[in-house]
Each structure stands twice: as C-alpha cells, then as structure tokens.
Design a protein around this motif. Structure first.
Motif, PDB file in Angstrom:
ATOM      1  N   GLN A 111       0.762  -1.154  -0.077  1.00  0.00           N
ATOM      2  CA  GLN A 111       0.110  -0.199  -0.106  1.00  0.00           C
ATOM      3  C   GLN A 111       0.755   1.388   0.027  1.00  0.00           C
ATOM      4  O   GLN A 111       0.676   2.305   0.714  1.00  0.00           O
ATOM      5  N   GLY A 112       1.954   1.076  -0.805  1.00  0.00           N
ATOM      6  CA  GLY A 112       2.866   2.385  -0.790  1.00  0.00           C
ATOM      7  C   GLY A 112       3.750   2.346  -1.778  1.00  0.00           C
ATOM      8  O   GLY A 112       3.910   1.165  -2.366  1.00  0.00           O
ATOM      9  N   PRO A 113       4.779   3.296  -1.891  1.00  0.00           N
ATOM     10  CA  PRO A 113       6.183   2.947  -2.723  1.00  0.00           C
ATOM     11  C   PRO A 113       6.994   2.043  -2.417  1.00  0.00           C
ATOM     12  O   PRO A 113       7.010   1.792  -1.353  1.00  0.00           O
ATOM     13  N   MET A 143       5.990   6.496   3.933  1.00  0.00           N
ATOM     14  CA  MET A 143       5.502   7.642   3.677  1.00  0.00           C
ATOM     15  C   MET A 143       5.882   8.974   4.511  1.00  0.00           C
ATOM     16  O   MET A 143       5.911  10.010   4.120  1.00  0.00           O
ATOM     17  N   ARG A 144       6.248   8.449   5.800  1.00  0.00           N
ATOM     18  CA  ARG A 144       6.624   9.637   6.770  1.00  0.00           C
ATOM     19  C   ARG A 144       8.051  10.214   6.535  1.00  0.00           C
ATOM     20  O   ARG A 144       8.387  11.145   6.769  1.00  0.00           O
ATOM     21  N   ILE A 181       8.017  11.434  -4.501  1.00  0.00           N
ATOM     22  CA  ILE A 181       6.900  11.914  -3.574  1.00  0.00           C
ATOM     23  C   ILE A 181       6.512  13.254  -3.892  1.00  0.00           C
ATOM     24  O   ILE A 181       5.324  13.405  -4.022  1.00  0.00           O
TER      25      ILE A 181
END
Lengths: 391, 302
Positions: A111-113, A143-144, A181
């Motif tokens: 669920q992310g890069p 993502m953080r 991003i």
C-alpha cells in the motif's frame, strides 16, 4: 500521465540527480546546433511515449554535427508503434561501463511506494522480474520519512553493486524517492543508471509517470500533457473529463462505472460483437454529458452502432434519456443506438425514450444482443463519420 | 448480525453540506440508517435539514471536527463525501477520532495521499471501506454511501464488489431471484483500498448471519487471487465473477486499479485462481443467482 524522457530528466535534475547535458530538437538543424554546443559524439533519442524505441531505430548516433543532423532527420517523423516522432533528445554520448536499474513503483500489497534496485540494468525490468527475480532487491518506502539514505545504500549493497557505486548510487536513489513523492509520481525509473568508463554515475535514461489524480496540484506537470496514445480521441476524451479507451471493434460502448462498462464489453463480445471502445461517463452525469459522450463515440470511424448501459445510482435515468434524445440530431444517419436504463430514474428515462420513438434493451444481455444484431444487419458501407470527424 | 454496519450503528457524514453529502444523506436516512450528525469544517453549530423533494426527514447537527462529532453523538461509523484533495485527511481524521468503520465514497484521491492514509491506519486502527466505492448496505438496517437501496433484500448472502454499478446490477439480479443479502460491500476501484476481498471474506466467514458470499472482481492487482487462497480454507461457499475478460493489457479500464500490467492482473489468471480454489466463477452476471442458489443448497442453508 506519461511524460517524456527529457521531462523526466528535467525533474531528476531538480533533485540533484546527474544526467547528461542535452537539449530537445524538433528539426535536424536544431539537432546539429545542439551537437555543436554540447560536443560530439552525440546520441539522438526519439521522444515518444512507448518503450522499445531503440529496436525501432529511434536511437541513433552522430560523430559530427553534420551526422547528428542526418541522424535527427532519420528519427524525426519516424513512426514508432503508431506514434510519430516529433521531438528528439540530443545528448553527448557516454562510454558506459556498467548498467544498473533503480526504480520506485507503487505497490498494492504494501500500500505504498517500493524502491527497487538491480545490477541487471539496461533491459526491461519486467523481464528481469519474470526470469531472474532474485536479481531485484526491494524496500518499501515509509511515507513519513521517504527512502532514507542508508536504506538506499543498503539496497545498492544488497543488489551487489560495486563499492564505488553504493554511495553515489544510494544518494541518487534517495533523491529519486524525494522526486517521486514531491511529484506525485506513480512510477519513477532510472534504467540504466550508468557507471561510465571515467567513473561517473548518472541517469542515462529515465521514465516517470505522474498520478492523474494529483494533476490538480501538480500544475506544471499537468501542462506537459500531450496526446499520449496513438489514438487522438483518447487524449481529447481526457481533456473533456471522459474516461475513454479505444479498442479494435465496431460496437461503441457507453456506461457508468468502470466495472459495469467492462462487463458490458464482455457481454457484447459474448453476443458475438466486438467493442470499439470503453467509455465510462462516471457518476452523476447530466444529459449534456450523455449527449457529448454519444457524439464522441460516434466520431470513431470504426463505430457502427452504440450500446448505452446505465445503472442509476448517482446517475439519473431521465438525464441519460434526455442526452440520448438530444444527440439524435447530430448522430450519423442510421447509426443504431440501443439504450438500457435501470435504477434511479429509469422508468422516467424509458418513458422519454418511448416518446421519442427510441428503443431500449430490457437488460444488459438484451441490449448487447440488440446492438450486435443492428450492427450485423447494417450494410458495411453504412455512413461512418460525422462531419466533425475530419479533424 | 450483519458485518460492519447494523441497526445500532450511529453514522456521521463528513462533507454533509457539500453537493454529494447533502444529496445522499437524506437517502441514507430514508433507507433506515441512523445519521446522528455531520462534519463540515467551518459550519459547526449549523443544523442539516434532510429532505427528499418536499419530504422532511429530520435535522442533524453539523460539527467542525470529527472528534467533536464523535464526542457529542457517539458515532461509530463515518461516511466520507469530502472532495479528493481533502479526502485522505478526512479518513485520517475519522480514524484518529476513534471511528471504527470509515466508508470513503470519494473518487480520484491522489494515490500517495492514500499511501499516507494507509500507513496512518496501521497506527490508528479503523476499518476503511473504499475509497472510490459506493459504500455498504445491510438490507433491513440501511446503507452507508450511495447504493440504490430499494433493489436490496434482507437475506443471508454476503456480497462484495470492486465496482459500484456492477454491484447494483448483480444485487438486483440476486434480489429478483429471491436471494437476499446480509451485507453488500463496495470495496472500491483504487489500487490502495482499505478492505480488499480477502478481508471481506474473513468478516463474512465469522458472521453467523451469512451463509455464502458472492465476490465480483475485475482485472488489475491480485486481490481476487488472495481471496481465492483464503476461500479455499473457508467453511462457507463463495461464488465469483470477474469483469474485464475482453480488456487489453496495459490499458487502464476506468478504475485506477483496473489495469493488466505484464502478466499480473489478467481476468484469466483470476478466474483460474478462483476455480483452482474451488470457487465457481460465473461466465456472465446472469449466471450468478443460479450458482449462488447451488452454493446455498450445498451448505443446506435456510
């Protein structure tokens, strides 16, 4: 949204990733001038939105400015998989010693890069993934924090890249993560990441896709949009807010909701027809949108009949019916339109169609069979194009 | 008990005063859903008067924040109609406020916003349905979202679909055939969603009021393959359908998540995975009711 190699490299450059200096030419003379300016030998690279341009002859070399002009002359105007080359990127030729792959893709599972590195660069990463998946190392990106520099170096080391590349390549990959991003990319690849004979590490080719949903806040990149497929209707549809995909049959399809439209395509195929397109008019479409959608689909010269399949949730049946009626005057004469409405406002919609002397299918299967029958019955020489189809 | 949503659920609507929120809130109330309030930042203190035509359906308070709405109304379900730019933030706000089930209808959310929200949800547990979905409905209790509730019927078949309108079609066919539903879930058409099929199956497997499950998948990703692997271990029968059999590779078919890339996400691969797991797959949606009846007969369901 696809962007060109030169645009992807422009983005990389903003994040400090080394790329060859170079410029875009639209004429052979410009290519010659660029070659003179940045120094020969040069590489002339076709800027088109498809892979496999090298094999198609879209990458050529020039040892002198005059040769650069000739090479650009051969590449410009070339047809690559249905796309005409209108721009070439002219860059100094580099002496590549080794080629690697670094990329960031969106991964559904995590669920992310996810950042990926492989020592097997310069070839299609899908082939590497299919044949030698052990040659690709991966790291999900939090993502953080983005991809931290140590994680990027770790990937380089785990992929077995030379010590000299681990540090500089790692910095490049961490920068690629920042670019990914900040640009709302859905894919960013440097392939190959080149190690040159004189020890430089740089992005020799780059591919970036920008998330369509982020274009409202990525205004600069949104401005880079160009017809991205061989079919100009697809580009125009996008500009008009229609979700349209050209297919190779002759039955035009309009529906609401991606899954319903896909199911309608399958149903038309099952009824013995061949869908000409996918067109999702989305939720809450009004009559005017429906009218435009019909005229839009009819502009495809392959279309010989149209099936409208609407289930009402946000979309109201009477709006759809009104749109179909409004379109009649501008549709090619004799173009069969079969409508099938259900859900919210379907009864009202059917009444309107009946008053206008138009027919409808009782359900999706009935509609599909009726439109396929109408297309099959129509003479092959049926009027194909509207007056507007010329452009 | 149905799953995720029942007669006792207390629902707030985020974006209640917007065009979508104000259109669908009265329709949710009309379906029986207990809407206890709404959230629109800047409009706290107002009251939202729900009406359909000239039919008044009561008033609910509007709050500036989800935290306040939850504190004052005891809401446990949130339905999000917030526009794409703020939708992921709305999801995180609901989760942080302690809302247990968050249903996000919004389409076209930037995918990295969803990546952020997905990471956030790992630390602020909430069950997210969607985004880019029609929501869910429990016939007899009401709906959260935009599904055409009148075509639904109380019963014991669980239903989940990646596509909204396809879900309506299939549910209508089930209802026509006399097959009622326990809960219907639109899981969403995006690449990053909160509750993929496999999670729906887990919930239905545990639900004493569900006897069988129908899932309507489509090309792209591997959610159907994951669901197939789990279905193999289930006590309850599952019936499948896959749309996009005629979709060419590399073309995004409307949904952001509906794309065959390389060898992943093909309709054929999904059909084969389901069949291999013992899940019958309908050729057309019209075959789904009969196959569902057979599945129910097999377990001797009422």
């Amino acid at each position: 949204m696809k962007i060109h190699e030169f645009q992807a490299k422009d983005i990389l450059g903003r994040y400090g990733i080394p790329v060859q200096p170079g410029k875009v030419a639209t004429t052979p003379e410009q290519a010659e001038a660029i070659a003179r300016e940045c120094g020969v030998p040069v590489v002339i690279k076709a800027q088109v939105y498809v892979g496999g341009r090298g094999k198609a002859g879209g990458i050529q070399f020039g040892d002198t400015p005059a040769q650069a002009r000739e090479a650009a002359g051969r590449v410009l105007g070339m047809d690559i998989k249905g796309l005409t080359v209108e721009k070439v990127l002219v860059v100094p030729k580099i002496d590549i010693k080794e080629e690697y792959y670094v990329g960031i893709v969106l991964d559904r599972a995590t669920q992310g890069p996810v950042a990926m590195v492989s020592a097997a660069g310069g070839i299609d990463i899908e082939d590497v993934a299919a044949n030698t998946p052990e040659k690709i190392v991966k790291q999900p990106i939090d993502m953080r924090w983005g991809l931290l520099p140590y994680q990027a170096r770790d990937l380089m080391a785990r992929a077995g890249l030379p010590h000299t590349v681990v540090s500089r390549g790692g910095a490049i990959l961490a920068a690629l993560s920042r670019a990914f991003i900040a640009s709302d990319a859905s894919l960013a690849e440097i392939n190959p990441l080149a190690l040159t004979a004189d020890g430089q590490v740089l992005a020799a080719d780059a591919k970036i896709l920008i998330d369509d949903n982020a274009l409202p806040r990525q205004k600069e990149y949104a401005g880079w949009a160009e017809p991205e497929e061989a079919n100009p209707l697809e580009f125009e549809a996008k500009r008009e807010g229609l979700t349209y995909v050209k297919l190779d049959g002759d039955v035009g399809i309009i529906g609401n909701g991606a899954g319903l439209v896909m199911t309608t395509l399958d149903m038309v195929a099952r009824a013995g027809g061949k869908p000409a397109n996918f067109l999702d008019i989305g939720g809450g479409a009004r009559a005017e949108v429906m009218r435009k959608a019909l005229l839009f689909v009819a502009r495809d010269p392959d279309v010989r009949g149209i099936l409208v399949n609407i289930f009402g949730g946000i979309t109201r049946g009477e709006e759809v019916a009104r749109g179909i009626i409004m379109a009649q005057a501008d549709l090619p004469k004799g173009m069969p339109v079969v409508a099938r409405l259900s859900g919210t406002g379907a009864e009202e919609g059917r009444a309107l169609l009946a008053d206008a002397g138009l027919t409808w299918g009782t359900d999706m299967r009935d509609g599909a069979q009726k439109v396929v029958a109408a297309v099959t019955a129509a003479p092959k020489t049926a009027p194909k194009a509207t007056p507007r189809a010329g452009n | 008990m149905s799953i995720l949503f029942n007669r006792d659920s207390r629902v707030i609507v985020q974006g209640i005063t917007g065009s979508e929120g104000s259109y669908h809130t009265p329709r949710m109330i009309d379906s029986g859903t207990r809407i206890v309030g709404g959230v629109t930042p800047g409009k706290g203190g107002q009251r939202f008067a729900a009406r359909i035509g000239d039919r008044a359906l009561g008033e609910v308070p509007v709050f500036d924040t989800v935290a306040e709405a939850r504190e004052r109304t005891g809401a446990d379900v949130a339905c999000i109609f917030v526009p794409p730019a703020g939708a992921a933030d709305a999801i995180m706000e609901a989760a942080a406020a302690g809302i247990g089930v968050v249903v996000c209808i919004t389409e076209n959310i930037p995918v990295l916003d969803m990546a952020r929200a997905a990471a956030f949800l790992k630390e602020h547990p909430a069950r997210l349905i969607g985004p880019n979905c029609p929501g869910l409905a429990t016939p007899g209790a009401g709906k959260v979202g935009i599904m055409p509730y009148h075509t639904f019927k109380e019963g014991r078949v669980g239903f989940a679909s990646r596509s909204g309108t396809l879900a309506y079609e299939v549910v209508a066919l089930l209802t026509e055939a006399g097959i009622g539903q326990s809960t219907c879930i639109g899981v969403g058409g995006d690449p990053i969603i909160g509750t993929p099929f496999v999670e729906c199956l887990r919930l239905f497997e545990r639900d004493p009021e569900t006897d069988a499950v129908v899932i309507c998948g489509e090309i792209g990703g591997s959610d159907e393959e994951d669901a197939a692997a789990y279905a193999k271990t289930m006590r309850k029968p599952v019936v499948g359908f896959i749309s996009g059999r005629t979709a060419p590779a590399g073309k995004r078919m409307g949904h952001a998540g509906a794309i065959v890339s390389g060898n992943t996400g093909t309709a054929q691969g999904k059909v084969e995975a389901l069949l291999a797991a013992g899940v019958p797959v309908a050729d057309t949606i019209f075959d789904i009711p009969e196959m569902t009846k057979q599945a129910l007969a097999k377990v001797g369901a009422r």
